[in-house]
Every structure is written in structure tokens, then in C-alpha cells.
Design a protein around this motif. Structure first.
Motif: not given
Length: 383
Positions: A299-312
């Protein structure tokens, strides 16, 4: 380059209170937890991974839609054409504050008042009634406290609906980002429809990671046909990408969709939004994707993953708490940053979530007991 710093949304009917989401790292960044963040400017960092965690029907998807909607709005998309405009449903007025960094201008604040207007007794649409745009040089930001503070003399534009040549449902920020915008891949709509969304000569390494029994997937641009080859089996001709679901597992299909989109986001330094990340995946595949966003070589360019989960258990991949948001639905959806409620480092994040230490993160005990009684005492008859 443009980076989101914060969004504040007030007035949405679904939400109990104002939505306040930080994209910048509020907690101190040190040498042992800097894999989760990327430098923005000065001492300001942005989170590479942001997780929204909650029980069923707590509002996780709705919050993801709000984030996607705001990004599309800042990108200059007309409100009434934005895919996730349904988050405005039954809302008569909403105020959006978006803070972001633009390498060519500095730190920006956009405040937009959006209202619903009626074309007739049945049809309504949304327009921008008022808007202000502030910009300040990064030299004015001496600390994180200064980041979100703007003065009147930093206003560079005020919307004038009588003089504007813009559409009435498009933001004035369009004049700022004509040649650049936030690169967004929104996969919210893919959650319950797991079909191959793209076709091409996918990297063999990706296919092997998702399904070692596949030797190759290829695409002929001239004929439009795809070929699928399993080891020690005859090659299969696939005329339509939709037909891949007959041969590939749901996990492989979702994996191709998400990892290819992630690769594009890595290249652009953009945002990837995924609802219910764990669906169709085993734990290691989910963790691998999260770790890629935390890896500075990937992740060289500072991308962002935004996700939802039930999996604590995924929370235990996080060394920081300021990129995790707990969402609850108690007479309306509310959002709270984990760093505001879990200050102790000796408590495992997943255990705090499962034990309801955070409050409202597990089904109510009374509901559990009632269900238990029904299962014990009832007999289900099949017709």
C-alpha cells in the motif's frame, strides 16, 4: 492527491445523533503502530484500515452508505444521481461537513446544507440550499487541534444559487477538484449478489491463492470468450462472466472482485468500501486483505480500506483503536469510536466486543433466553 480527514453528517432520519467519522489518526503514531497509517502532511496521518463493527441490524451498511455518499458528493456527482442517495430517505434537511487535504491547496472544509424539494405531491428531489468552502495552508496547522479549526477569512467561496452555473444538486467544490478527485471503489451493492463483476487475465498468483485447483482463467478480447482451466481437467469455455458462478466457489468469485479492486485502489491511493467483508471468506483471506492495506510495500500510496463486519476477531488485527467504530441501534443508529470507550490495553478487542463490555455489541440476554425456551419447547412441522 486528496485525502479525507473527517466527515460530520447531521440530520439523517436513520441516525439517532450526528455522525462523526475521523479518517486521520487521532491517537499518537509511534514506531510500533505506524503500519496502520500513512503520512498526510506534517504530523498528520490517515488510517489505512477502518472497521465498522456491530450486531445484525445495527446500521453498519447505512453508515458505509453515508461515507460513500459524501465521497461521491465531494467528487462533484449530482446528489440525485448518487447510488447511495437512499440514505437521505425521509430526510428534509441534512448538513454535511467534509474536511479533506488537497496537495495543491491545503486543508479544506466544505459545509453543505442539502434539502428536499417537492416537484409535485408525489415526486421530490434533493438540492444544495447553502454551501461554504474554506481553505487554509498547511503551515497554519501546528497541531491536530488546529486541523479542524477555520476562520472567516479562510472562506474562499460561498454558494450563490442565483449566480451559480452549477446544477442545483451539485457541490461548489467541483471547481476545486475538476482534474482530481477521491478514487472510490464502492462494493456495498455486491454484498448479496456475488457475481464476477469484471473479466480479464487475472494474476495467476491471485487465482492460486483463492483456489489452488484452478490452473488458469483467461480472456480473449477478440471473441469475448473466457477460458477456465482446472488442473488435470479439460479447459472450459465460458461465454458470459455471469456463468462463472457455475464453476467457481462464492469465495473465489468474491475474492477476485475484491482483490482486483484493491489492486486498483492501491495504485491510485483511493478508498475501497466493502460491506460484510467476511462473507464467503475464511479467516485467513480476510486477514490477508487487511494486512495488505497495512503493508507499506503493498500500500505505497496510502489507500484506505473501509469495511463492516460481524467478525469481532478481526479487531485483534488492529494495534490501534482509532480506526474502529462501534455501531449500535437503540431507537436510532449511533456511532462511537472504539478509542473513546476502550482505553485499557490489557483487554482483547474481540473479547470486549463479545462480552458486551462495550455495551450493545451482543444480542440482548433476554432475547437469547426466550429463543432458548422456544427451541426447547417447540416442535416445527414441515408442510
Amino acid at each position: 492527491m486528496m485525502r479525507l480527514l473527517k466527515i460530520v453528517v447531521d440530520g439523517l432520519m436513520l441516525f439517532k445523533e450526528k455522525i462523526d467519522i475521523d479518517f486521520y489518526a487521532e491517537q499518537r503514531v509511534s514506531g510500533d503502530n505506524n503500519e496502520m497509517v500513512s503520512p498526510c502532511f506534517g504530523s498528520i496521518y490517515t488510517n489505512n484500515v477502518m472497521s465498522i463493527v456491530g450486531i445484525n441490524a445495527s446500521g453498519k451498511t447505512s453508515l458505509l452508505k453515508v461515507i460513500s455518499f459524501v465521497i461521491e458528493f465531494i467528487n462533484g456527482e449530482s446528489i440525485n444521481n448518487i447510488v447511495n442517495k437512499d440514505i437521505l430517505k425521509e430526510t428534509d434537511k441534512v448538513i454535511i461537513e467534509a474536511y479533506f487535504y488537497d496537495t495543491n491547496n491545503g486543508v479544506c472544509k466544505l459545509e453543505s446544507e442539502i434539502i428536499r424539494v417537492w416537484d409535485n405531491e408525489i415526486d421530490s428531489r434533493y438540492v444544495v440550499r447553502a454551501e461554504h468552502l474554506w481553505i487554509k495552508k498547511i503551515s497554519k496547522v501546528k497541531s491536530k487541534k488546529d486541523l479542524l479549526v477555520f476562520k472567516d477569512d479562510q472562506i474562499v467561496r460561498i454558494r450563490d444559487n442565483k449566480a451559480e452555473f452549477l446544477k442545483d444538486d451539485t457541490s461548489i467544490v467541483l471547481s476545486l477538484n475538476k482534474n482530481k478527485s477521491f478514487y472510490l471503489k464502492d462494493l456495498i451493492g455486491h454484498t448479496n449478489v456475488n457475481l464476477l463483476r469484471m473479466i480479464g487475465n487475472f494474476p495467476h498468483e491471485l487465482i492460486s491463492f483463492l483456489d489452488p485447483s484452478i490452473e488458469n482463467i483467461s480472456f480473449d478480447r477478440k471473441t469475448g470468450e473466457s477460458k477456465l482451466k482446472f488442473y488435470n481437467r479439460e479447459e472450459i469455455m465460458v461465454a458470459n462472466p455471469m456463468l462463472f458462478e457455475q464453476y467457481l466457489s462464492s469465495g473465489t468469485i468474491k475474492g477476485i472482485n475484491i482483490f482486483i479492486n484493491a489492486m486498483m485502489v492501491f495504485e491510485e491511493g483511493g478508498y475501497l468500501i466493502v460491506d460484510e467483508l467476511e462473507n464467503h471468506f475464511n479467516r485467513e483471506i480476510v486477514a490477508t486483505l487487511v494486512r495488505f492495506f497495512m503493508n507499506k510495500n503493498v500500500n505505497k500510496n496510502g489507500a484506505t480500506l473501509i469495511f463492516s463486519t460481524h467478525y469481532s476477531e478481526l479487531l485483534d488485527e488492529f494495534e490501534r483503536n482509532d480506526g474502529i467504530f462501534i455501531i449500535r441501534n437503540r431507537d436510532g443508529i449511533s456511532v462511537q469510536k472504539l478509542s473513546e470507550i476502550l482505553t485499557r490495553n490489557d483487554i482483547k478487542k474481540s473479547e470486549a466486543f463479545k462480552s458486551d463490555f462495550l455495551g450493545g455489541t451482543v444480542p440482548a440476554y433476554e432475547a437469547y433466553m426466550e429463543l432458548k425456551k422456544v427451541i426447547i419447547s417447540s416442535k416445527v412441522e414441515e408442510e
